[in-house]
Design a protein around this motif. Sequence first.
Motif, PDB file in Angstrom:
ATOM      1  N   UNK A 155       0.835  -1.203   0.000  1.00 40.77           N
ATOM      2  CA  UNK A 155       0.000   0.000   0.000  1.00 40.77           C
ATOM      3  C   UNK A 155       0.869   1.252   0.000  1.00 40.77           C
ATOM      4  N   UNK A 156       2.001   1.194   0.717  1.00 45.23           N
ATOM      5  CA  UNK A 156       2.918   2.346   0.730  1.00 45.23           C
ATOM      6  C   UNK A 156       3.492   2.595  -0.666  1.00 45.23           C
ATOM      7  N   UNK A 157       3.860   1.543  -1.387  1.00 49.00           N
ATOM      8  CA  UNK A 157       4.395   1.707  -2.735  1.00 49.00           C
ATOM      9  C   UNK A 157       3.325   2.280  -3.683  1.00 49.00           C
ATOM     10  N   UNK A 158       2.086   1.800  -3.547  1.00 51.91           N
ATOM     11  CA  UNK A 158       1.006   2.326  -4.391  1.00 51.91           C
ATOM     12  C   UNK A 158       0.750   3.797  -4.094  1.00 51.91           C
ATOM     13  N   UNK A 159       0.796   4.188  -2.813  1.00 51.40           N
ATOM     14  CA  UNK A 159       0.586   5.588  -2.444  1.00 51.40           C
ATOM     15  C   UNK A 159       1.741   6.453  -2.927  1.00 51.40           C
ATOM     16  N   UNK A 160       2.968   5.933  -2.888  1.00 60.04           N
ATOM     17  CA  UNK A 160       4.127   6.683  -3.372  1.00 60.04           C
ATOM     18  C   UNK A 160       4.036   6.921  -4.875  1.00 60.04           C
ATOM     19  N   UNK A 161       3.622   5.916  -5.633  1.00 62.36           N
ATOM     20  CA  UNK A 161       3.463   6.082  -7.076  1.00 62.36           C
ATOM     21  C   UNK A 161       2.369   7.101  -7.394  1.00 62.36           C
ATOM     22  N   UNK A 162       1.320   7.090  -6.604  1.00 56.70           N
ATOM     23  CA  UNK A 162       0.222   8.051  -6.809  1.00 56.70           C
ATOM     24  C   UNK A 162       0.702   9.480  -6.566  1.00 56.70           C
ATOM     25  N   UNK A 163       1.474   9.690  -5.508  1.00 60.51           N
ATOM     26  CA  UNK A 163       1.951  11.036  -5.183  1.00 60.51           C
ATOM     27  C   UNK A 163       3.008  11.529  -6.176  1.00 60.51           C
ATOM     28  N   UNK A 164       3.732  10.615  -6.813  1.00 60.42           N
ATOM     29  CA  UNK A 164       4.714  11.036  -7.822  1.00 60.42           C
ATOM     30  C   UNK A 164       4.042  11.750  -8.992  1.00 60.42           C
ATOM     31  N   UNK A 165       2.875  11.277  -9.391  1.00 71.24           N
ATOM     32  CA  UNK A 165       2.119  11.924 -10.471  1.00 71.24           C
ATOM     33  C   UNK A 165       1.332  13.118  -9.947  1.00 71.24           C
ATOM     34  N   UNK A 166       0.801  12.986  -8.727  1.00 70.95           N
ATOM     35  CA  UNK A 166      -0.034  14.048  -8.166  1.00 70.95           C
ATOM     36  C   UNK A 166       0.740  15.351  -8.005  1.00 70.95           C
ATOM     37  N   UNK A 167       2.000  15.294  -7.589  1.00 72.51           N
ATOM     38  CA  UNK A 167       2.782  16.515  -7.368  1.00 72.51           C
ATOM     39  C   UNK A 167       2.942  17.302  -8.669  1.00 72.51           C
ATOM     40  N   UNK A 168       3.099  16.617  -9.786  1.00 67.18           N
ATOM     41  CA  UNK A 168       3.215  17.316 -11.070  1.00 67.18           C
ATOM     42  C   UNK A 168       1.885  17.936 -11.474  1.00 67.18           C
ATOM     43  N   UNK A 175      -3.221  13.401 -19.815  1.00 63.55           N
ATOM     44  CA  UNK A 175      -2.538  12.149 -19.486  1.00 63.55           C
ATOM     45  C   UNK A 175      -2.297  12.040 -17.979  1.00 63.55           C
ATOM     46  N   UNK A 176      -1.919  13.144 -17.342  1.00 64.92           N
ATOM     47  CA  UNK A 176      -1.685  13.109 -15.892  1.00 64.92           C
ATOM     48  C   UNK A 176      -2.962  12.754 -15.149  1.00 64.92           C
ATOM     49  N   UNK A 177      -4.101  13.326 -15.581  1.00 66.16           N
ATOM     50  CA  UNK A 177      -5.366  13.001 -14.924  1.00 66.16           C
ATOM     51  C   UNK A 177      -5.725  11.529 -15.113  1.00 66.16           C
ATOM     52  N   UNK A 178      -5.514  11.012 -16.323  1.00 66.96           N
ATOM     53  CA  UNK A 178      -5.797   9.602 -16.571  1.00 66.96           C
ATOM     54  C   UNK A 178      -4.874   8.697 -15.753  1.00 66.96           C
ATOM     55  N   UNK A 179      -3.626   9.083 -15.651  1.00 68.79           N
ATOM     56  CA  UNK A 179      -2.674   8.297 -14.861  1.00 68.79           C
ATOM     57  C   UNK A 179      -3.030   8.333 -13.373  1.00 68.79           C
ATOM     58  N   UNK A 180      -3.491   9.488 -12.893  1.00 69.89           N
ATOM     59  CA  UNK A 180      -3.944   9.574 -11.500  1.00 69.89           C
ATOM     60  C   UNK A 180      -5.111   8.638 -11.246  1.00 69.89           C
ATOM     61  N   UNK A 181      -6.041   8.578 -12.200  1.00 73.63           N
ATOM     62  CA  UNK A 181      -7.198   7.699 -12.042  1.00 73.63           C
ATOM     63  C   UNK A 181      -6.769   6.240 -11.987  1.00 73.63           C
ATOM     64  N   UNK A 182      -5.841   5.844 -12.851  1.00 78.23           N
ATOM     65  CA  UNK A 182      -5.361   4.457 -12.856  1.00 78.23           C
ATOM     66  C   UNK A 182      -4.626   4.123 -11.561  1.00 78.23           C
ATOM     67  N   UNK A 183      -3.736   5.014 -11.131  1.00 74.91           N
ATOM     68  CA  UNK A 183      -2.989   4.767  -9.894  1.00 74.91           C
ATOM     69  C   UNK A 183      -3.892   4.811  -8.673  1.00 74.91           C
ATOM     70  N   UNK A 184      -4.931   5.628  -8.740  1.00 73.00           N
ATOM     71  CA  UNK A 184      -5.871   5.685  -7.625  1.00 73.00           C
ATOM     72  C   UNK A 184      -6.633   4.379  -7.478  1.00 73.00           C
TER      73      UNK A 184
END
Length: 501
Positions: free
Chosen positions: A291-304, A364-373
């Motif tokens: 879960x920590x790795x999934x949250x880290x990947x989500x925040x990597x895209x979210x910050x941009x 693309x960032x929004x779509x990637x956020x949705x997938x990672x979410x």
Amino acid sequence: MSLSARREMLISIRQRYLESSWTEKGRVLDGFIAVTGYDRKYAISLLHQKTKATNSVKAKVRPGAQVYDEQFRQVLLYIWYTANQVCSKRLAPFLPDLVAAMERHGHFRINSDIRHKLGKISAATVDRLLQPERRQIKGGISRTKPGSLLKNQIQVRTFADWDDVTPGFFEIDLVAHCGGDPNGAFLNTLVMIDVSTGWLECMPLLKKSAADVINGISVAIKLIPFELKGLDTDGGSEFINLEMLDFCEAHRITFTRARAYKKNDQAYVEEKNGSVVRRLVGYDRFQGRKAWEALANFYCVLRKYVNFFQPSLKLREKTRQGGKVSKQYDEALTPYQRIARSSDVPEATKQQLEAEYLTLDPVYLMAELTRLQASLWSFAWSQNGLVEIDDVGLVEPVALDQFSSAPNVCDHFRYKKPRDKRSLPRNYRTRKDPFEKVWNEIQLKLELQPESYAREIIEWLSEKHPGQYTNSQVRTLQRRINEWRLRDQSYQTKMTQLMSS
């Protein structure tokens, strides 16, 4: 007599009344009053009015009401969802830049007329066009423990001490992903917001400790495009400790804290806790390395996405006149735009951010956020167990005639607090069990006679234990028997045999 009939009669006799003599007018007026029932003075005023007054008044058509048609509204909706449904006062000033970014990456094929309207539309008009869509959209738990007496060595900074601050001074806070249950280990999010520019960094932490907070800040220092000059925290023990104080002194960071029970002292980071972390991550429980790795990947895209494509407003002035408070805000700008306009950030840093901005695609960032979410929510635990998450696909570029059917990538973003414990299934007792002493007898009777029901057992207990059990306890016994039958396999076997025989 109906209103339409009275109006027709009024029109038919008006000309005759106006052309008649004084005596004839009296007779016409008497007959008109007798038929309609009007007051004499009111009837005289009606007969002397001009013919135009009796005609129906047409509703005025507001000029410019059809300037923004349905096609334009669909384009605006697509942009609004790409901007993560920000408010109109933040969206309207940012529309030209956002449209340019979407066109640059091939997500728009619109004509010059719509592009011109997007450049001049006001925030009020955006609200009016988005109002039907907003009606269809439905949608913090504090775990802070007080620090030690070390507070006396750390300076207090209030909400009024942030005037004329330069980039590099951050408010930080922790958001607990505990799902409403503070027991055990669960993930936390370290939220850092620059007061001057609004630059946001979110760091996932495996647990809530001083060492994890320091590690999160160390990673954030490498990501922040300018020097970290100051940290302002609340009074939690994860911040107010010797390790944190030594870390700030070693890195020459100004360390301040907010006052206890004064949320407004950390207004900037508290706002981001709700509008970013809680809205996009939710209130469920997350724990474990995956879960920590999934949250880290989500925040990597979210910050941009947040730092380059989410404009925000900053309060410039607030005046009070009696009971009325008037506020004035500056222009809605993204953190990247505020850095570009700041004279305290080196030009090399601005050029580096500009080069990164030109390569980013908001769709693309929004779509990637949705997938990672969706991937993150597969590890979520609510108060009722594992949360079920539907699969979410990427968003493809759409043409102008396809906006009405474009997927809503924000449908899967939720802002849902844990339900009240009173609405959850109750698995605890609020009073003493009246059948505790005789439950072994009841259980034996149910095993021997599985077809027995609660009212029959109550009558049997009343005969065996006079004065202790009444018919008012039937419902309680029914619940106890249902729970036992769901757990007891022998009962199911015997009932199967009885049904088959």
